[in-house]
Scaffold this active site. Structure first.
Site, mmCIF file in Angstrom:
data_model
loop_
_atom_site.group_PDB
_atom_site.id
_atom_site.type_symbol
_atom_site.label_atom_id
_atom_site.label_comp_id
_atom_site.label_asym_id
_atom_site.label_seq_id
_atom_site.Cartn_x
_atom_site.Cartn_y
_atom_site.Cartn_z
ATOM 1 N N ASN A 7 0.875 -1.180 0.000
ATOM 2 C CA ASN A 7 0.000 0.000 0.000
ATOM 3 C C ASN A 7 0.906 1.222 0.000
ATOM 4 O O ASN A 7 1.519 1.539 1.018
ATOM 5 C CB ASN A 7 -0.886 -0.030 1.257
ATOM 6 C CG ASN A 7 -1.655 1.262 1.441
ATOM 7 O OD1 ASN A 7 -1.738 2.079 0.530
ATOM 8 N ND2 ASN A 7 -2.220 1.449 2.629
ATOM 9 N N LYS A 9 0.091 4.255 -0.230
ATOM 10 C CA LYS A 9 -0.541 5.468 0.337
ATOM 11 C C LYS A 9 -0.283 6.638 -0.621
ATOM 12 O O LYS A 9 -0.213 6.421 -1.830
ATOM 13 C CB LYS A 9 -0.032 5.727 1.754
ATOM 14 C CG LYS A 9 -0.109 4.462 2.615
ATOM 15 C CD LYS A 9 0.091 4.698 4.075
ATOM 16 C CE LYS A 9 0.017 3.358 4.803
ATOM 17 N NZ LYS A 9 -0.047 3.477 6.241
ATOM 18 N N HIS A 86 -9.551 1.345 4.468
ATOM 19 C CA HIS A 86 -8.273 1.462 5.176
ATOM 20 C C HIS A 86 -8.465 2.392 6.379
ATOM 21 O O HIS A 86 -9.256 3.327 6.326
ATOM 22 C CB HIS A 86 -7.197 2.008 4.234
ATOM 23 C CG HIS A 86 -5.842 1.979 4.864
ATOM 24 N ND1 HIS A 86 -5.399 2.990 5.689
ATOM 25 C CD2 HIS A 86 -4.858 1.040 4.841
ATOM 26 C CE1 HIS A 86 -4.185 2.662 6.128
ATOM 27 N NE2 HIS A 86 -3.837 1.493 5.626
ATOM 28 N N GLU A 88 -6.872 4.788 7.472
ATOM 29 C CA GLU A 88 -6.700 6.230 7.240
ATOM 30 C C GLU A 88 -7.935 6.820 6.582
ATOM 31 O O GLU A 88 -8.266 7.979 6.796
ATOM 32 C CB GLU A 88 -5.421 6.471 6.413
ATOM 33 C CG GLU A 88 -4.181 6.253 7.281
ATOM 34 C CD GLU A 88 -2.999 5.623 6.581
ATOM 35 O OE1 GLU A 88 -2.914 5.680 5.341
ATOM 36 O OE2 GLU A 88 -2.145 5.041 7.286
ATOM 37 N N GLU A 155 -5.905 -4.985 10.178
ATOM 38 C CA GLU A 155 -4.887 -3.980 10.452
ATOM 39 C C GLU A 155 -5.184 -3.307 11.787
ATOM 40 O O GLU A 155 -6.044 -2.426 11.855
ATOM 41 C CB GLU A 155 -4.864 -2.937 9.330
ATOM 42 C CG GLU A 155 -4.484 -3.517 7.979
ATOM 43 C CD GLU A 155 -3.768 -2.500 7.114
ATOM 44 O OE1 GLU A 155 -2.666 -2.796 6.680
ATOM 45 O OE2 GLU A 155 -4.314 -1.407 6.902
ATOM 46 N N GLY A 161 2.155 2.087 10.813
ATOM 47 C CA GLY A 161 3.146 3.147 10.654
ATOM 48 C C GLY A 161 3.861 3.496 11.953
ATOM 49 O O GLY A 161 4.605 4.468 12.030
ATOM 50 N N SER A 197 3.017 -2.346 10.209
ATOM 51 C CA SER A 197 4.443 -2.432 10.536
ATOM 52 C C SER A 197 5.082 -3.766 10.141
ATOM 53 O O SER A 197 5.925 -4.298 10.865
ATOM 54 C CB SER A 197 4.666 -2.141 12.033
ATOM 55 O OG SER A 197 4.238 -0.837 12.343
HETATM 56 P P1 PGA Z 1 2.653 0.193 7.618
HETATM 57 O O1 PGA Z 1 1.215 0.460 6.965
HETATM 58 O O2 PGA Z 1 3.164 -1.098 7.066
HETATM 59 O O3 PGA Z 1 3.482 1.377 7.207
HETATM 60 O O4 PGA Z 1 2.438 0.117 9.108
HETATM 61 C C1 PGA Z 1 0.315 -0.588 6.746
HETATM 62 C C2 PGA Z 1 -0.925 -0.048 6.089
HETATM 63 O O5 PGA Z 1 -1.345 1.063 6.402
HETATM 64 O O6 PGA Z 1 -1.529 -0.726 5.228
#
Ligand code: PGA
Length: 235
Positions: A7, A9, A86, A88, A155, A161, A197
């Site tokens: 992803n 983003k 997601h 976010e 998630e 993140g 992560s």
């Molecule tokens: P990350 O993000 O691996 O940077 O923690 C995962 C995601 O948001 O899909």
């Protein structure tokens, strides 16, 4: 075979995606690789031994929805997958389970495979609501009449993140609950990815946990040097 989805983003560029595509060409793997990139990059490369996906889609098919992109339009680019719900999007755009379900339905109707995300916030975790949030996330976000391919991503929102990951026991418990919930909805066999992560040093261990069918990788999917070791860490 595991599913390794990236992803990006709101990161990257056409040039960066081209570099990734060249690097991925040389990777020998049986795993399924998906890269979910910003809309503008969907036409940048011919996805060869990987598939392209988007990160969001409109719940509507067409009309006066300035700035939105429909699933039909996405499918026209050749994209096969789209992330919906997601954390976010849920956090910054107030997307609810009900909206996520409409988006997943739009994707399915356009012949795409939605990657439907569910997961708890830190407040929900601390209040002991993790399992309830996950179960209602699946029941309410997944179109129950899906008789087609979908993917779920668990998630934990507090770990995204942040360089944090739940314990293996916590991941196992969440994935077992999701598998059981899907099975009670007549959707057993639906792949469930873990995300938050993930990096090359923990990917193989995470993917060896029962009911973990792959990973959804954010930050570590942006550069070939970080992403390819995740793909190859799983035999
Ligand atoms: P990350 O993000 O691996 O940077 O923690 C995962 C995601 O948001 O899909």
């Amino acid at each position: 075979m595991k599913i390794i989805a990236g992803n990006w983003k709101m990161n990257g560029s056409c040039a960066g995606l081209k570099e990734m595509a060249v690097a991925l060409k040389n990777v020998m793997t049986d795993n399924k690789i998906i890269l979910c990139v910003p809309y503008t990059m969907l036409n940048c490369v011919q996805a060869d031994n990987f598939a392209l996906g988007a990160q969001d889609v409109s719940a509507h098919d067409k009309g006066a929805f300035t700035g939105e992109v429909s699933a039909t339009m996405l499918a026209e680019t050749g994209a096969k997958y789209v992330i919906v719900g997601h954390s976010e999007r849920r956090q910054y755009h107030e997307e609810t389970n009900s909206i996520v379900r409409q988006k997943a339905t739009a994707a399915i109707n356009a012949g795409m495979i939605p990657i439907i995300c569910v997961g708890e916030t830190m407040d929900e975790k601390q209040a002991g609501k993790t399992m309830a949030v996950i179960e209602s996330g699946v029941r309410e976000s997944v179109p129950s009449d899906s008789n087609t391919d979908i993917i779920i991503a668990y998630e934990p929102r507090w770990a995204i993140g942040a360089g944090l990951t739940p314990t293996e026991a916590e991941i196992a418990e969440a994935h077992k609950l999701i598998a059981d919930t899907l099975s009670s909805m007549g959707l057993s066999g639906t792949p469930v990815l873990y995300g938050a992560s993930v990096k090359s040093t923990n990917a193989a261990d995470i993917m060896s946990i029962p009911n973990v069918d792959g990973v959804l990788v954010g930050g570590a999917s942006l550069k070939p040097d970080d992403f390819i070791p995740i793909i190859t860490s799983v035999k």
